[in-house]
Design a protein around this motif. Sequence first.
Motif, mmCIF file in Angstrom:
data_model
loop_
_atom_site.group_PDB
_atom_site.id
_atom_site.type_symbol
_atom_site.label_atom_id
_atom_site.label_comp_id
_atom_site.label_asym_id
_atom_site.label_seq_id
_atom_site.Cartn_x
_atom_site.Cartn_y
_atom_site.Cartn_z
ATOM 1 N N PHE A 66 0.835 -0.654 0.353
ATOM 2 C CA PHE A 66 0.120 0.034 0.008
ATOM 3 C C PHE A 66 1.112 1.521 0.060
ATOM 4 O O PHE A 66 1.717 1.026 0.850
ATOM 5 C CB PHE A 66 -1.257 0.157 1.269
ATOM 6 C CG PHE A 66 -0.026 0.115 2.282
ATOM 7 C CD1 PHE A 66 0.281 1.142 3.285
ATOM 8 C CD2 PHE A 66 -0.204 -1.244 2.920
ATOM 9 C CE1 PHE A 66 0.868 1.067 4.454
ATOM 10 C CE2 PHE A 66 1.004 -1.374 4.547
ATOM 11 C CZ PHE A 66 1.121 -0.446 5.063
ATOM 12 N N SER A 67 0.159 2.141 -0.599
ATOM 13 C CA SER A 67 0.926 4.044 -0.618
ATOM 14 C C SER A 67 0.553 4.144 0.531
ATOM 15 O O SER A 67 -1.130 4.634 0.428
ATOM 16 C CB SER A 67 1.361 4.396 -2.043
ATOM 17 O OG SER A 67 -0.232 4.274 -2.451
ATOM 18 N N THR A 68 1.176 5.357 0.886
ATOM 19 C CA THR A 68 0.222 6.226 2.029
ATOM 20 C C THR A 68 0.303 7.632 1.640
ATOM 21 O O THR A 68 1.677 8.189 0.769
ATOM 22 C CB THR A 68 0.740 6.548 3.362
ATOM 23 O OG1 THR A 68 2.001 6.243 3.354
ATOM 24 C CG2 THR A 68 0.923 4.527 3.301
ATOM 25 N N LYS A 69 -0.350 8.758 1.767
ATOM 26 C CA LYS A 69 -0.069 10.202 1.375
ATOM 27 C C LYS A 69 1.014 10.929 2.710
ATOM 28 O O LYS A 69 1.674 11.658 1.693
ATOM 29 C CB LYS A 69 -1.482 10.691 1.368
ATOM 30 C CG LYS A 69 -0.868 12.969 1.000
ATOM 31 C CD LYS A 69 -2.769 13.248 0.964
ATOM 32 C CE LYS A 69 -2.468 14.068 0.064
ATOM 33 N NZ LYS A 69 -3.732 14.762 0.502
ATOM 34 N N VAL A 115 5.876 13.492 -4.905
ATOM 35 C CA VAL A 115 4.735 13.175 -5.146
ATOM 36 C C VAL A 115 3.804 12.197 -3.907
ATOM 37 O O VAL A 115 4.730 12.270 -4.179
ATOM 38 C CB VAL A 115 5.215 12.706 -7.231
ATOM 39 C CG1 VAL A 115 4.791 13.451 -7.550
ATOM 40 C CG2 VAL A 115 6.477 11.276 -6.801
ATOM 41 N N THR A 116 3.224 11.770 -4.483
ATOM 42 C CA THR A 116 2.198 10.255 -3.852
ATOM 43 C C THR A 116 1.807 9.119 -5.044
ATOM 44 O O THR A 116 2.170 9.613 -6.095
ATOM 45 C CB THR A 116 1.148 10.446 -2.937
ATOM 46 O OG1 THR A 116 0.339 11.722 -3.900
ATOM 47 C CG2 THR A 116 1.818 11.955 -2.107
ATOM 48 N N ILE A 117 2.165 8.282 -4.464
ATOM 49 C CA ILE A 117 1.561 6.915 -5.409
ATOM 50 C C ILE A 117 0.609 6.818 -4.812
ATOM 51 O O ILE A 117 -0.084 6.497 -3.972
ATOM 52 C CB ILE A 117 2.525 6.159 -4.633
ATOM 53 C CG1 ILE A 117 4.293 5.990 -5.163
ATOM 54 C CG2 ILE A 117 1.736 4.360 -6.146
ATOM 55 C CD1 ILE A 117 4.764 4.738 -4.694
ATOM 56 N N ASP A 118 -0.721 7.196 -5.844
ATOM 57 C CA ASP A 118 -1.855 7.057 -6.045
ATOM 58 C C ASP A 118 -2.727 5.471 -6.348
ATOM 59 O O ASP A 118 -3.594 5.490 -5.974
ATOM 60 C CB ASP A 118 -3.000 7.790 -7.013
ATOM 61 C CG ASP A 118 -2.011 9.839 -6.896
ATOM 62 O OD1 ASP A 118 -1.793 9.836 -5.297
ATOM 63 O OD2 ASP A 118 -2.355 10.207 -7.564
ATOM 64 N N SER A 134 1.371 11.194 -8.460
ATOM 65 C CA SER A 134 0.161 12.410 -8.121
ATOM 66 C C SER A 134 0.528 13.466 -9.230
ATOM 67 O O SER A 134 -0.900 13.803 -9.552
ATOM 68 C CB SER A 134 -0.017 12.976 -7.138
ATOM 69 O OG SER A 134 1.558 13.510 -6.647
ATOM 70 N N ASP A 135 1.360 13.405 -9.792
ATOM 71 C CA ASP A 135 1.471 14.566 -11.059
ATOM 72 C C ASP A 135 1.584 14.013 -12.511
ATOM 73 O O ASP A 135 1.145 14.463 -13.201
ATOM 74 C CB ASP A 135 3.187 15.331 -10.894
ATOM 75 C CG ASP A 135 4.124 13.713 -11.190
ATOM 76 O OD1 ASP A 135 4.080 12.475 -11.875
ATOM 77 O OD2 ASP A 135 5.234 13.848 -11.569
ATOM 78 N N GLY A 136 0.953 12.503 -12.663
ATOM 79 C CA GLY A 136 0.544 11.657 -13.914
ATOM 80 C C GLY A 136 1.371 10.813 -14.530
ATOM 81 O O GLY A 136 0.541 10.446 -15.719
ATOM 82 N N ARG A 137 2.682 11.114 -13.449
ATOM 83 C CA ARG A 137 3.565 10.040 -14.774
ATOM 84 C C ARG A 137 3.222 9.007 -14.643
ATOM 85 O O ARG A 137 2.148 8.212 -12.722
ATOM 86 C CB ARG A 137 4.804 10.546 -13.942
ATOM 87 C CG ARG A 137 5.598 11.685 -14.435
ATOM 88 C CD ARG A 137 6.583 11.968 -14.419
ATOM 89 N NE ARG A 137 7.143 13.240 -14.690
ATOM 90 C CZ ARG A 137 7.740 14.432 -14.756
ATOM 91 N NH1 ARG A 137 6.639 13.716 -13.745
ATOM 92 N NH2 ARG A 137 7.086 15.844 -14.824
ATOM 93 N N VAL A 138 3.565 7.487 -15.199
ATOM 94 C CA VAL A 138 3.073 6.415 -14.378
ATOM 95 C C VAL A 138 4.826 5.669 -14.968
ATOM 96 O O VAL A 138 5.541 5.832 -16.110
ATOM 97 C CB VAL A 138 2.124 5.858 -15.851
ATOM 98 C CG1 VAL A 138 2.580 4.311 -15.674
ATOM 99 C CG2 VAL A 138 1.097 6.114 -16.153
#
Length: 790
Positions: A66-69, A115-118, A134-138
Motif C-alpha cells: 500500500f502507499s500512503t500520503k 509526489v505520492t503514489i496514487d 500524483s503528477d500524472g506520470r506512470v
Amino acid sequence: MALASPVHYTPTPLKATPELSIIAQQQFQPGPGEGQLQSASLRVEGIVHIEGNILGLSPRAYHIYFSTKSPSSIQRIPWPSDEDNDSIGQGKKLLGNDTWLLNDQDFPWLRTTDVTIDNIMYSPVTGGETWTTSDGRVYFVYPADDGQYVTSDLDSVNASQNSLGPGDANGTVVGGVQTTKFLRWEGTCIHDVREMRSALHFQPDRSQHNLDGATCTAINSIFSLIAVGNKKGLIEIANFPSHSGISPRVETLNFPVPHLHTGEVRCMAWTSDGYALAVGWENGWSVWSVGGRCLAWALGAESSSSSARFQDTFMQGIIDMFWIPGNYELVVFARLINSNGQHAPDNTRYAFLQMDDRVLIYRGADQPDMSVINPESDVWQSIKIPPEYIKTNWPVRYASISNDGRLIAVAGRRGLAHYSAASGRWKTFNDYHQEQAFIVKGGLVWFHHVLIASVDVSKSYQIRLYSRDLELANQNVLHREVLKSSVILLSLVDNSLLVYTADNTLMHYLIIPTSNSIKLHFCGSISFAGIVAVPKVVRGMSWMIPDIQKQLGDPVDDLVVATILLLVGGKLVLLRPRKSGLQEVKYDMQILADRIEFCWIHLRGIGTLENSLWGYDGQGIRVWLDALTIEGVAVDPENDTYESVQESVNIPLNFYPLYASLPAPRAKSSPPPGTGQRGQVLLHMVIEEDVESEDMPVSPNKDLLRVTVEFLDHFDAALEVIVGLEQLDTQNDEVVRLLQRAIKAKNMILCRDLLRFLRSIDVSGDVLEHALAWIDPSDEGAAAPSANNY
C-alpha cells in the motif's frame, strides 16, 4: 528502509461456515462452475490500523502492499500467520512491515519525489508493477537485486522487462515465503505528459499541468504491454521497457467516433489471455482488441436532460470492472456483456468458437457458397458441453477439434471430456476422483482418433494419450510421457509433436503407432535461454523441415535443421538454424512483427503460398511469402547471417476477424455482406480506390494496386481476374440474388456498390440492365434502383 507509520493488528475470532441445507441442495440446479458451490460468508478476520492516509492498495500472495500520503511512501505488511495455535482465529500475528520513503536517495529514477503514489497495479507473471503518481506520470517498477536478502512474496521475482532477452529470478523458499535479493526498487517512466508537450512545443501554465495525466493502468503480461488511461479519455499502449533503457514504443488507440465526449478513463481490465482490453470511461465503456481495434463501445448522455432516456446506470459511467473467469462476461457493476472465447483448434477448415457452456463449429465449408451468404442458413453447429462436467469444471480453458471436424475435446479446471460427431455423444470420466486428480496445462491436440493432453498430476508433469474409442479412465491411457517441467504449449506438425515447457525448452517427439497401441518417441530438445525470457508468454510455435531432410534424413534429426517460428507475446520471431559445431546449433533470429494478435502458417499452400505466414495485427492481415523456406535462402557474407524475410502483402480490414493462434485461422460469425465475391470484386475495389487517390498530393495507398496484382498472381485464376474481369457466371445469378436481398433490406450502400461492380465489368451496360430486369419490383422493401444513378 524505515518504519514510517505504526501498524496495529486486532484479530477477530472465526466462525465455521454453514453448509447448504439438504432441501436447498436438492432444489439447486448447478450451472457452469457451480457444481462444488457451497455457502459462503464474508467476515472480518482482523483490523489493521495504519496512519498516513492510504492511497493505493495491492494484495499479493504473502503480503499486502500500500502507499500512503503522509508521509509519501510505499509499504508492505505480511498477511497474519498462525504460530502453532490450536484455536482458530487466535494467536495470529503480523511479522513486521517494510517501508520505503520517496526520496532522491532511494528513488533516483523518479522525475520528482514531491509526489505520492496514487495507484499500484501488479503483474504476478513478470513480477513487475506500475505506479501512477500524483503528477500524472506512470512508472514501470520492479524489485532490484543488490545482494541483500529480505523476505518477499513467492510471486515477486525480478521483473522481465521484455519477453525476448535474458531473464533473472533468483531466490529460495523458506517456510513458504521466498527470500529474494532485493532491498530497493528500480523503475522507468513510461508516461510523461511534460515530455509529450515539450515535443509539441506546448507549454501550458502550471495550473493546467495535470489535465493529460494518467488515471489508471492495466498490465498485459502475455503480450508484454501496458495500457495507460488519462484524464482526456485517451488510451495509450506501451511495450514493456527494455534492459537497455530504450523508451518503449507508445501507440494511442483511436476511438471510432472522435467527436463524442468519453470523459476521463476510470478503469481498465485485460482478459486473462491478453486478447481484449475493457475500458471504463466517465461517460461509457469500450472493448478493444490487443492490436488496437475497437470491438464494442457505448456512451451515455452528457446532459442531465437527455440522461433520463438511459435507465442502465453503466451508460452514465463506470468506476470499476473485471472479467469473469473464462473471459465470457465482463462485469461492470451489475451489467453483463457477452464475449466469445478464443482458442487454438488444430484445423484449417473448420472455424471453432468456445462459449460459456457450449462450442460452435462452422459447417459452412461443407455447403455451397450461396447457402453460406444466405443470412437464414444455419452454418453453425451448437454442441452443449455435458452439464455434469461443466458444472464442476467451468470455465473451459482448452478446446480442440480434429482436422476432419468430427472430434472435439475440452478441458476446464480439472479433467477433460471429448465428443464424437459420428455418435453425437460426449465421453467423460466415470470415476469422479480420477477426473479431479489432474489439470490440463499446455493444451489438447488430436492425432487422428487419439487425443494428446499435457497434464499436471500429483506434483508431476505428463503427456497422456487417450483413445476416442475407449472409455475415459486411467487404466485406458495409451501412453504416459513424464516430463521435468510443466508444459506451456503443444503443437502438432504431421506426426511430430512439439512440446514447449516452462523451463524454456523445446522438445521434439515422434508419434509412433504400434501393433496394438501408440506411443511417443523422444528425439531431442533445445533450450531457448537467452532468446525467450518469460516462457509463459509463448502463445504459438511451428516449424518447417527442409525437403532433403524429409526425403533422406532421419526424423530424429529434424529439430537441428528446422526453421522455427515462435509467437512470443505479440512478437513473431523467426529462428533459422546455423551449425556452429559438431553438436551445436545457433539460430539467426529475426523479429518479423510486433503486436500480432493471431497468426497462421500455410505449410501446404497453392503455388508460392506454400510455407507462407499470415498474421493479424488489429488493423489488417500481413502476409510473408516463403517465410519458412530454407532452400535457396541467401546468406549475407558480411554479417554471416541469412537475409531478412520481408513482408509481401498487407491487407487492411474494416472488420475484426476471429482468428486463432498457430496453426489454424478462424472467421467472424457474421461476415460482412458481399465477402463471398472473389478476386473480381477485390480488384474492382482496389482499382476504384486507386483512381480516386490519383488527385491526392500524397496517396497513402500508392502501391495498393501493384501489391494486389502481385497477390492475385499466386492463384491459378489470376489472368482471368486481371485481364478479363469476367463475371462469376454468364447470368451473374449470385450478384442478382445478393442485390435483391440488399434492396429488401434497404441497404442502399450495398446496392450502389453492386451496381457499380456490374457496370464496371461490362461498359456496354447489358449486364447491368439484365440484372435489373430480374429484380422483382413487387418484392417488399424499396423499389429497384435505377441504373442511370450509377
